[in-house]
Each structure stands twice: as C-alpha cells, then as structure tokens.
Scaffold this active site. Structure first.
Site, mmCIF file in Angstrom:
data_model
loop_
_atom_site.group_PDB
_atom_site.id
_atom_site.type_symbol
_atom_site.label_atom_id
_atom_site.label_comp_id
_atom_site.label_asym_id
_atom_site.label_seq_id
_atom_site.Cartn_x
_atom_site.Cartn_y
_atom_site.Cartn_z
ATOM 1 N N GLY A 325 0.833 -1.195 0.000
ATOM 2 C CA GLY A 325 0.000 0.000 0.000
ATOM 3 C C GLY A 325 0.869 1.247 0.000
ATOM 4 N N SER A 326 0.418 2.258 0.693
ATOM 5 C CA SER A 326 1.104 3.553 0.645
ATOM 6 C C SER A 326 2.476 3.536 1.317
ATOM 7 C CB SER A 326 0.244 4.618 1.302
ATOM 8 O OG SER A 326 -1.007 4.660 0.647
ATOM 9 N N THR A 327 2.793 2.466 2.058
ATOM 10 C CA THR A 327 4.126 2.423 2.672
ATOM 11 C C THR A 327 5.206 2.346 1.596
ATOM 12 O OG1 THR A 327 4.000 0.025 2.907
ATOM 13 C CG2 THR A 327 3.335 1.322 4.806
ATOM 14 N N LEU A 328 4.788 2.055 0.353
ATOM 15 C CA LEU A 328 5.761 1.995 -0.732
ATOM 16 C C LEU A 328 6.098 3.399 -1.257
ATOM 17 C CD1 LEU A 328 7.179 -0.318 -2.378
ATOM 18 C CD2 LEU A 328 5.434 0.007 -4.124
ATOM 19 N N LYS A 329 5.218 4.376 -0.925
ATOM 20 C CA LYS A 329 5.352 5.702 -1.531
ATOM 21 C C LYS A 329 6.688 6.394 -1.281
ATOM 22 C CE LYS A 329 0.413 6.568 -1.956
ATOM 23 N NZ LYS A 329 -0.772 7.111 -1.257
#
Lengths: 628, 388
Positions: A325-329
């Site tokens: 999810g957004s932890t990859l951003k």
C-alpha cells in the site's frame, strides 16, 4: 533266549564282528578327522575373525547426547532452556507383585488408565532390568511426595531427563521456534553419527535454522555389556560437547509489548536495528505455545492449531506477503527524485481522481474530494494517491521496478531464518512470464501506490525502511547476535552483513523523502499525526492501507459494510529518531482498516518503549529482565 | 550253555590275563570293573565338572547337583556291571516292552517341557522315557539277533527293523526328532555289527536319501527352522541362528590356548545360550582353546577305543553286539554334539556325554558302560572259572 545257540559258528561270527568293528573304526577315524579340521579352522585359521566378533559382542559403544544450547535475548532473558522433566520409572525385575505396587503407588502419584495401559504395553517390550516409564512430567509436589515414600517401592524411581522448555511460552514463538522428536523425514537428512542418542531436533525458527550450532557434538562411552544388553561397566568415556548458547538481537520487553499490542489481532511486527541489521522484535500474531510440540502434541490440539482460521502456526512476519500500500510511496518518491522527474520538483493538483487518458478509467484517490495542490512532502504526509499515480506514470514500471529492487523488494532478505517468502516486485517481463499477458499502463499506476501485484513481507518492509533510515546503507537482517561456547568461555560475535549501499546522485534526495515521512507523524495534516502527538523525539513514518479486494469503478469502500476478513490491511513503517535512527519498524494489522488507526499507534508504543520513553516499560512487558 | 568247544576264542582274549588264580583277583575284577575305561570316564567327569563350574558362572549349587548325579550314574554303572549279560539278555524283552509302554504313557499324558512332551512325572522323579529307549532298543536288537546265527538273513533284519522303527516313531511324535534319530542309530549299529549285508545297507541308505526330502513336510515348524538356521545362521542372527553364531564366536575366539579358565567372555557375559548344557563344549573351547578341545576329544576317543576293545573281547554275541553298539552310539553323541556346537550339524539338542549338565542322559549313558563292563568281565570270570 539262550546263549547256547551261537555255538554254531562262533569263530565265523567273531571274525564278522571284528571286521565290522574295523569298518566302524574307519568311520570313527573319518568323523574325528572332520571334527578336528573344523576345530582347527575355527580356532586357528579364523581365530582373528572370531576374536573380533567376540570383542564386538562384549563392548558396546553407547552415544551420549550433547546438551542443547540455550537461547537468550540480548539482555540474557532465557527464551529456550533445558529443564529437568521428571518421570516415574519401574524396573520390572525388582518388583514382586506389579498389581499391588500400582495400587500403592496410586495413593501417592496420580496414574491414569491411559498411563497404566501404556505402561503395561511397554512392560512386555522391554527387558526386565530396564526401567519402564509409568508416568511422565511429574510435578514438584508428586516428586517430593514420592521421594519421601521411596523406601516403600523398591524398583521404582524418579528419572530426571532434560527436556526443552520455553519459559516464556508464546513469546517470540515464531522466532525461536521449537524442537520436536526426530521423525523419519528428519532421519533421512541427519548425520546419523552426530544424532545417535539425540531425541529432539529443531523443527521451526531459530531452533531449526541454528540446529547445527545448538545441537553440539555427541560423546561416547564404551561399555561392557552382556547378551541381554545390561551394562556391566563403563570402559571408556568421551564426554559430549554441549551446543552453543545463542544470544539474540531480540529485545524481549519490546517483543512482549508488540505481542501485547497485537493481542486479539492478526498481524506482524518486525523491528530492526538499522545499524546492525539485528532483529529487535519479530512478532506474528496470533502465537502459539511451542512447549506443546516438544514431546509430541496431541492430535486434537494440533488440528485445532492447524485449522484455526487465524492460522497461529503461520509466521506472518517472514512468510506473510501483503500489498505494501502507501508504505511503498517514500521509495517511489525517491525513485522520482533520483530520476529527476520534473513532477518531483513541483506541485501537482489532486482532484480526487486520475485518468491516463480523457475517456479512460478514473483512478481514485483515497480522499474523495482530493488533496488540492500538493508538493512531494505534502503528498507523502497526506498520502496523496493522485500525486503518485502521476509519478508512477512518468517513471514507468521498468524504472520503478529496477529502483525498488535495490531496496530489497521482491527478493528474500537473507535473514538467518528459514522459510522466508520473497514477496513480489512486478515488471512487464515478470508478467509475461508468470501470467502470459502484456503489462497494461494502468497497472503501473496501481503499483505506484503499492497495490496490484506488489507484495512484500513485513521483514522486507522493515529492512527497506532501515535502508532508508541509513541513507542507503543496506544490512542483512540478523536474529542471532553472538554465540557462547563452553559455558560462556568462548564468545563469537556474528558480524553484521552489509550489501553494497544504495548511492543517490544527490544526497539531498534522502532528506526530502525523510522530511515527508516526518511530516506524516509530526505534520499538521499528516496521516499519522495522532500517533506522533506528544512524542519527545522526532521520527519518520508512513501509513499504508492495503486493499484486500478490489472495488469496481462505481463502488465505494465502506469499512463497516465489508466482511471483516475482506477489510483493508493496516500498515505502518517508521524509524526513529529521524536523525541517527536506532530502530526501524514495520507493522501490519490484517483487516485492521486504515494504517493510521490500526498500525501506527502500535508502532508509536514500541518506539516509545525502545527509545526509553515508555511508561513502566519493564512491567508492561511482563518479562523479567534478570539474566538467565 | 557250555563253553567247552570254544577254546580258540578264550585264548583270543590274551593269555596273560588268564594266568592269575581266582584268589588273587583284584578289587576291580571282583567289582566287574574295567579300570582303564573307568579311569577315562572319571577323567572326563572331572574335566566336565571343571568346565561346568565356569559355564554355570561358578554356581556351586549347580555343581553339587551335577556331582550327585555323577555319583548316582557311576553307582548305576557299578550295579549294572554286576549283572551278567545272560541275565540282561533274559530281561531284555520285558525291559523293552516296559519302555515302549512308558513312551506311550508320555504321549498320552506327559509333561510339556520346552514345547515338547517328553517328561513323565512320577512323583519325586521326572524322567524322559526316551532316554530309556537309548538302552532298551539296542538291547532288544542284540537279544533278538544273537538268538540265531549271524549274519542275520534279510527277513530277520526287517523284523529287527520293526523293533527300531516303532519306538523311534513314538519319540519323533513327542516331538523329539534328535533323540528319535539317535535311538534309531543305536539299533542300526547293532544290525551293522551283527553283519547285516552290505547290499541291504546300500539299498536302505538309498531309500533314506530319497525319503529325506519327503520328510521335510512332516517336520514341525521349529524343526524346519533349526535346519534353515543351520544352513544359513546369519539370516536370522538374533533369532534361531543366534545359538550357532554365538557358539562359533566362542570357539573361534578361544584360539590355540584359550582365554583361560573362568575367563571366557562369551559365556560369562551370557552371549552363549545353553552354555552349561548342550553348548558346554563351546565354553571349553573358548577357555582352553584348540589344545583343550583336542585333549577333551582325545579322552572321548580313548574311551571309545577301549569300549570297542572290550566289545571285541566279549565272549557272548549278545554282550558283544550290545556293547559295541552302545560304544558307537556314545561316540555318535560326541560327534553330533561337537558338530552342532561348531556349526557343521544342525542344532538337535544332544548333550555332550558326561560333561553337559543334566541327569537322565548321564544315568543311561553310565548304565550302557555298565553293560559293556558286564559283558567283558563276566566272560573273563567264566573263562577263568573253566581254567581253574
């Protein structure tokens, strides 16, 4: 019958008899010769052969199993030890009346019907002088009361054997693992010589991965024994060398707190020391009691564990693969900066959705009304999806893939535990190979916000976070810090293993991304600002919310309306302090809903405790800090 | 009976012996004992006790019991020797009949011991009637054949064969194949010594060779197992082949001079089964080596040789046939036992004469030597009486 009749031809008969005796004598001579040849063959020609056989008959080599090494946390808290387990054994030849003995024994020690049945069965198999166990795992009260009454029971005695014991039970069960009885599959792989006499072997976790160090070397004793196998005397003894004690990087109180925080939930926590790669905590919830497995788990209990929908035996931290999810951003942002995309330097307008072309599908932002004009820092702090859709499109999947792989996404971390999953960092080539389909541009957008095909394990996430915290220094995660041998006289420190660092063209890029992550927790509009509130240190984080199932174009995700197991996974990555980080952490809460609500608060509690700002940390952990 | 016309045979015994006057007869002669034979038997018994002392793990009680048995056995020999062969010949049919009846009684309601019905329980005494047959079968044959002129015609050989087959079959039914064969052998020896013609011997031997494979199907499982494990002991080293393997190890490890008395590891660590009974020769060989085994065997050979000499010197056909057959049987026991212990013959459960621990066989054996001495010494008395 009269003797007068032979008179007819006595001389003739006598001669006949004499000749027959002569023939008999010849036979006797032949038989004598045959036996003498046989004796000479056995006692002279083959003497050496039989002498060896005789010696082997007499002298038995009995293995002495080594004592298994202990496992401690970084501060000496015992995680796995060898505890004496008491069993009651009966030597049949010393017992005159077994029935009355059992009757009298029952007054002191509880003997169930099952125990007795097992005992009577074993009684028939064993030799009369060998102890046959009647009861296993006596408690201290039973041991004491039998000891007082021992004189009444000749031939009955208490045997103490060392049995693996995990004093903290479920704590770090997935990390430490457990030993179990050696089974046939183990035997096929084992070094038969080293394991003669050993009954248990590591099955899971550290117990398995460090089996070679923990086991030790067996000793031997040469004993003279009789044909029935009874040992008469010990001729020679080579003592076994005990296994190595392992000291982990693990911080037991931190682990305990993490498990406590995940109580009742399904999920994983991995905390790493970014400088050494040492695993400070590795939680997979729910956990199980490894003690159940040591001496054989009852079938019904095992079935219950195996078939539980919560899958307690599954090690989520190593083997669970989740969309980040957004932890990859933050990593995608870094890729954009490094690729000198023009988007990285300016603000982008977020209307709440994104389209690849005028008539194409609308890719939604999690915030329906949009974030308005956002910079990279804003986009990270508020987790703006549209901003990253645009970046992802500009980067393209191949560039994104190639960059993210350098942080370890999509490949095993090389942790010193077995059974690690690799995760998945997709690329067009991968898709053609695995799915037989071409890559669609829309999939690039989805990958840019950590959805779609992207899968990571909690360990991978924590490790990538550590690399970020280290400004590119990549370490290999390590569970075991050092080994002790010979009662602690010899210490071997397992050195940190580093990969070649990730070098950025501009060092400033690191700081820009970290700034965005700091804003996540400390910024006015940060998604995890509630988890950053009141912290006396600055830390960097990123929330993530991973969809478990896809929504169709018109559908809207409403948490309350979705079945619990289809709810979003909540994720959070963080490292602290933001400058000179000492801990990097990844938290996954399965079906926990948004990362900011489910995962971030857990991370905050752990950071507080680890950085020494927790309240009553020792008590909360429920772990005694005394060494040993 | 008169010996008047038998001058030639009397001289044949050796003129020097006939010279002494009756009043100068020594004790041995008065007791109808043959000193050389007695000496051999006593020597054997002494060595036997010594080996038994070691084999039994220095169990003095066992040794004392064996000593008492030996005394009884020598006593029986002495008593038997006093009775003239003529008397024995007269009693033979009755003794034979009685022993066959006892055999039937065993089959009807004997005591089971080690899986076979062999024992008859007569209050204080338990004994195996089959042991009795080892004596009465050759006695019966000798009495029957000595009745007429020798060599016997074929018809009489077959009738005599019937005297052998009936009890042998009964013993085999117990089942005790080993003893049945040995009893049959003792009868066959009489037939052989009586001069049964060679052609008949050849024909019967061929028949036996043909029938042997057939008899395989009549054997009990344990008997087949013994033969199988004899042929290939390593096939089942902890089962039926164990006896043979351990025994060979004991003997082979003894070497030339042995491990010394009481130092046999095989026997003292209980690897060797039946070490005080059937397998005692292995203990002897382990502790005294090839040297000891040869000495022991030499004593057996001397006893056999002296026994045959006594039979040759016996006057009457009955005593001669019987004595000769009994000596040959004795030697066969020795060969079968040693052959079994050294692994060249199957395990049949034959004790080593006078050395193995055990009662009944020892008594019947010494009774046989008693008969032999009787046959020899009574002849001499008669001849000496005539000379006087």
């Amino acid at each position: 019958m009269s003797l007068s009749l032979p008179l007819k031809d006595s001389a003739g008969e006598s001669t006949l008899f004499r000749s027959r005796v002569l023939v008999a004598g010849l036979g006797i001579a032949l038989l004598t010769l045959a036996l003498c040849v046989r004796l000479v063959y056995l006692q002279f020609v083959s003497h050496e052969h039989y002498q060896n056989l005789s010696h082997n008959n007499r002298v038995n080599i009995l293995p002495l199993a080594p004592t298994r090494g202990l496992i401690f946390d970084r501060n000496g808290v015992v995680l796995a030890q060898n505890a004496p387990a008491y069993s009651l054994e009966v030597v049949p030849e010393a017992v005159a009346d077994m029935d009355s003995l059992l009757k009298e024994l029952r007054e002191i020690v509880a003997v169930s019907e099952l125990d007795e049945r097992r005992f009577r069965k074993a009684l028939r198999r064993k030799k009369a002088f060998q102890g046959v166990p009647l009861r296993f795992l006596l408690n201290e009260w039973e041991v004491a009361s039998f000891a007082v009454n021992r004189h009444r029971f000749p031939g009955v005695d208490i045997q103490a054997r060392l049995s693996r014991d995990y004093p903290l039970g479920t704590l770090a069960a997935h990390l430490v693992g457990y030993v179990g009885r050696i089974n046939e599959a183990d035997v096929a792989k084992l070094d038969a010589v080293a394991y003669r006499g050993t009954r248990h072997i590591g099955k899971v976790g550290i117990e398995r991965s460090y089996e070679g160090l923990l086991h030790g070397d067996p000793g031997y004793q040469q004993v003279e024994s009789n044909a029935a196998g009874r040992t008469l005397q010990v001729l020679e003894r080579t003592p076994p060398r005990p296994g190595n004690d392992l000291y982990l990087h693990l911080d037991a109180p931190l682990q305990a707190l993490a498990e406590q925080a995940l109580a009742g939930l399904r999920g994983a926590v991995v905390a790493i020391d970014p400088n050494s790669g040492g695993i400070l905590a590795l939680v997979s919830a729910p956990s199980y009691d490894p003690n159940l497995f040591v001496n054989g788990i009852e079938a019904s209990r095992y079935r219950a564990l195996r078939d539980s929908p919560a899958r307690p035996l599954f090690n989520r931290a190593l083997d669970g693969q989740y969309p980040p999810g957004s932890t990859l951003k933050p990593f995608v942002a870094l890729a954009a900066l490094e690729s000198r995309l023009e988007q990285a330097g300016k603000k982008i307008f977020c209307p709440g959705w994104y389209q690849l072309s005028e008539e194409g599908r609308k890719y939604r932002d999690w915030k329906k009304r949009g974030h308005g004009h956002v910079s990279m820092t804003d986009a990270l702090a508020q987790s703006c999806d549209v901003y990253f859709y645009d970046i992802a499109r500009a980067l393209g999947i191949q560039r994104m893939h190639d960059f993210l792989v350098r942080f370890g996404f999509g490949e095993k971390t090389g942790i010193d535990l077995r059974g690690e999953a690799a995760g998945l960092m997709p690329s067009p080539r991968w898709k053609r190979k695995a799915r037989g389909k071409p890559w669609y541009p829309g999939e690039t957008l989805i990958a840019g916000i950590g959805q779609g095909f992207v899968l990571t394990t909690p360990v991978q996430l924590a490790l990538a976070t550590a690399a970020l915290a280290n400004l590119g220094e990549r370490v290999v995660p390590r569970v075991v810090a050092r080994t002790h041998h010979l009662g602690g006289d010899e210490e071997t420190i397992i050195p940190a293993v580093r990969h070649s660092p990730i070098v950025m063209q501009r060092k400033k890029n690191w700081q820009r991304v970290i700034n965005g992550m700091v804003q996540v927790v400390h910024g006015r509009r940060g998604t995890a600002r509630s988890s950053g509130f009141g912290a006396r240190y600055r830390f960097a984080g990123k929330t993530g919310t991973a969809q478990v199932f896809g929504l169709r174009q018109e559908e809207e995700y409403k948490e309350k309306e979705v079945a619990k197991h289809l709810r979003d996974h909540g994720l959070f990555i963080a490292f602290a302090p933001a400058k000179k980080p000492r801990i990097a952490i990844a938290v996954v809460v399965e079906n926990g809903g948004s990362g900011s609500h489910s995962a971030a608060p857990i991370a905050r509690r752990l950071l507080d405790q680890y950085l020494g700002q927790g309240v009553g940390q020792k008590k909360v952990a429920g772990v005694e800090m005394g060494a040993g | 009976m008169s010996l008047e016309g038998n001058e030639g045979l009397l001289i044949h015994g050796g003129p020097t012996r006939l010279q002494g006057p009756v009043q100068q007869r020594n004790l041995a002669e008065r007791l109808h004992i043959d000193p050389p034979l007695l000496l051999g038997l006593l020597l054997l018994s002494a060595i036997g006790l010594m080996v038994l002392h070691s084999a039994s793990g220095q169990n003095s009680q066992l040794l004392i019991r064996q000593g008492i048995r030996l005394l009884i056995a020598f006593g029986v020999m002495l008593v038997v020797a006093q009775i003239s062969p003529r008397q024995w010949c007269r009693w033979t049919p009755w003794l034979y009949g009685l022993s066959v009846v006892l055999l039937l009684a065993v089959l009807a309601g004997g005591v089971m011991g080690k899986g076979a019905q062999r024992w008859l329980d007569l209050g204080p005494i338990r004994f195996q009637p089959s042991e009795l047959l080892k004596l009465t079968v050759p006695m019966m044959l000798a009495a029957y054949l000595a009745e007429r002129r020798l060599p016997p015609p074929t018809s009489r050989v077959f009738i005599a064969g019937g005297f052998i087959v009936i009890p042998a079959a009964l013993i085999a039914m117990q089942p005790d194949l080993g003893t049945a064969l040995l009893v049959a052998a003792s009868g066959v020896f009489v037939l052989f010594l009586a001069g049964m013609n060679w052609r008949l011997i050849t024909v019967l031997a061929c028949c036996a060779a043909v029938l042997a494979p057939v008899s395989w199907f009549l054997l009990h499982d344990y008997q087949r197992q013994r033969i199988i494990s004899f042929l290939n002991p390593e096939q089942d080293p902890l089962g039926a082949g164990y006896h043979i393997i351990q025994s060979k190890i004991a003997i082979g490890s003894g070497g030339l001079y042995g491990k010394g008395w009481l130092n046999g590891t095989q026997s003292h660590l209980e690897f060797l089964p039946e070490r005080s009974t059937d397998f005692i020769f292995a203990v002897l060989s382990e502790e005294f080596g090839l040297f000891g085994a040869f000495v022991m065997f030499a004593i057996y050979l001397l006893i056999t040789a002296r026994g045959l000499q006594l039979a040759l010197e016996s006057q009457e056909p009955y005593g001669r046939l019987l004595g000769g057959a009994l000596v040959l049987t004795f030697f066969v026991y020795v060969v079968v036992n040693i052959g079994m212990v050294t692994g060249v013959l199957p395990v049949v459960g034959v004790p080593l004469p006078l050395v193995s621990y055990g009662g009944t066989s020892m008594v019947s054996l010494m009774a046989a030597f008693g008969i032999l001495m009787s046959a020899h010494t009574h002849r001499r008395l008669l001849s000496e009486g005539r000379r006087r």
